[in-house]
Design a protein around this motif. Structure first.
Motif, PDB file in Angstrom:
ATOM      1  N   ARG A  12      39.045  39.456  47.758  1.00 38.61           N
ATOM      2  CA  ARG A  12      39.148  39.764  46.343  1.00 38.61           C
ATOM      3  C   ARG A  12      40.369  39.109  45.710  1.00 38.61           C
ATOM      4  NH1 ARG A  12      37.777  45.407  48.241  1.00 38.61           N
ATOM      5  NH2 ARG A  12      35.554  45.630  47.851  1.00 38.61           N
ATOM      6  N   PRO A  13      40.273  38.726  44.432  1.00 34.12           N
ATOM      7  CA  PRO A  13      39.145  38.891  43.522  1.00 34.12           C
ATOM      8  C   PRO A  13      38.089  37.805  43.715  1.00 34.12           C
ATOM      9  CG  PRO A  13      40.929  37.820  42.380  1.00 34.12           C
ATOM     10  CD  PRO A  13      41.453  38.164  43.758  1.00 34.12           C
ATOM     11  N   ALA A  14      36.885  38.076  43.182  1.00 36.42           N
ATOM     12  CA  ALA A  14      35.789  37.118  43.333  1.00 36.42           C
ATOM     13  C   ALA A  14      36.060  35.835  42.552  1.00 36.42           C
ATOM     14  CB  ALA A  14      34.478  37.749  42.866  1.00 36.42           C
TER      15      ALA A  14
END
Length: 247
Positions: free
Chosen positions: A185-187
Motif C-alpha cells: 500500500r498504497p495502490a
C-alpha cells in the motif's frame, strides 16, 4: 542448530547477534551462537597464534596448534563429532551461494574459522577442516565478515527463524532465479500504480505473473543463472518471447 565461530576479534560479532532475525532466532531456541577467541588456546607464553613463514616472505601465518586445539575442544562438546562441519573462510575456497547456505542449514553444527594475517599453516587446510568457502573474488582483512555472511544466510533458512517460513523459499537465488518485484500500500503513489494483476485476487494468474517477472528479471540482470535453472516448457517459451522482443 549451533554455529560456532573461531576468531581473534569476537567483539566484532556483538552487534550482529544482538539485533533483528539473528537475535530473535536465538531467543526462540532455533539457533545458538558460540563465538570463541582461539587466542585463548595458544600455549606460547605470549599467547601468539602466528609466526613467520618458513622460506621467507611477507606477512605472518597462523600456526596450527591453537586452531587444532580449539576445533577439537568444540567437537568434544558435541555428542557426535560427525555432526559438526568445520569450514575455513578463505579467498581460495568454493564461492559461496544460496545453494551452499541451504546445504549448511541442514547441519546440526557448523564451525567457522576466521583467518587473519597472511594465511594459514597448510596443515590446517589438509588435516583439520572439512571445506573452504569464499564469499567473493576479493581479499578482506580477515574471515569475520565472511563468517557473518554465512551465519546470517544460514540462520534465516532455519524453520522458525522468519515470521513466514515461505519467505526464504521464494528469495532470490533460492529458486534458481531472481525474485519477482513486490508492492504494498498504497495502490497508487505519485502517479505510480501497482500492477492490476496483483489487485485482481486471482491467485493462479498472480503466480503466473510472478514467475514470469522472476524470469524477466533474471534474463535482464543475471542471464548466467538461467543456464542451471530448473525451467518448465512454459518458462522456456516465455524466455523465447523475451528474446524475440529484444532482437
Amino acid at each position: 542448530m549451533k554455529i560456532s565461530i573461531l576468531t581473534l576479534f569476537p567483539e566484532m560479532f556483538d552487534g550482529l547477534f544482538s539485533h533483528s532475525i539473528l537475535k530473535q532466532s536465538q531467543q526462540k531456541g532455533v539457533v545458538s551462537y558460540n563465538v570463541v577467541n582461539f587466542r585463548h588456546y595458544a600455549k606460547d607464553k605470549h599467547n601468539r597464534v602466528d609466526d613467520y613463514p618458513y622460506g621467507g616472505g611477507g606477512g605472518m601465518v597462523l600456526t596450527p596448534q591453537p586452531l587444532f586445539d580449539a576445533v577439537e575442544d568444540l567437537q568434544g562438546q558435541t555428542a557426535n563429532k560427525q555432526k559438526s562441519r568445520t569450514i575455513l573462510l578463505c579467498p581460495q575456497g568454493e564461492p559461496y551461494s544460496q545453494q551452499k547456505a541451504e546445504e549448511l542449514a541442514k547441519e546440526d553444527e557448523i564451525i567457522l574459522i576466521c583467518g587473519h594475517y597472511e594465511g594459514y599453516d597448510e596443515r590446517i587446510r589438509e588435516h583439520l577442516i572439512d571445506e573452504e568457502i569464499s564469499i567473493g573474488d576479493y581479499v578482506l582483512t580477515g574471515g569475520e565478515i565472511g563468517a557473518m555472511v554465512i551465519a546470517d544466510s544460514v540462520t534465516r533458512l532455519l524453520p522458525g527463524s522468519l515470521g513466514n517460513d515461505q519467505s526464504a523459499v521464494t528469495d532470490s537465488h533460492s529458486t534458481g532465479l531472481l525474485e519477482y518485484p513486490h508492492y504494498t500500500r498504497p495502490a497508487e503513489y505519485r502517479g505510480m500504480a501497482v500492477p492490476d494483476i496483483l489487485l485482481s485476487g486471482h491467485h493462479k494468474n498472480i503466480d503466473v505473473w510472478r514467475r514470469q517477472q522472476s524470469l524477466r528479471r533474471t534474463y535482464e540482470r543475471r542471464p548466467d543463472m538461467l543456464e542451471s535453472a530448473n525451467l518448465t516448457d512454459e518458462d522456456i517459451a516465455y524466455l523465447h518471447s523475451l528474446k524475440s522482443k529484444n532482437k
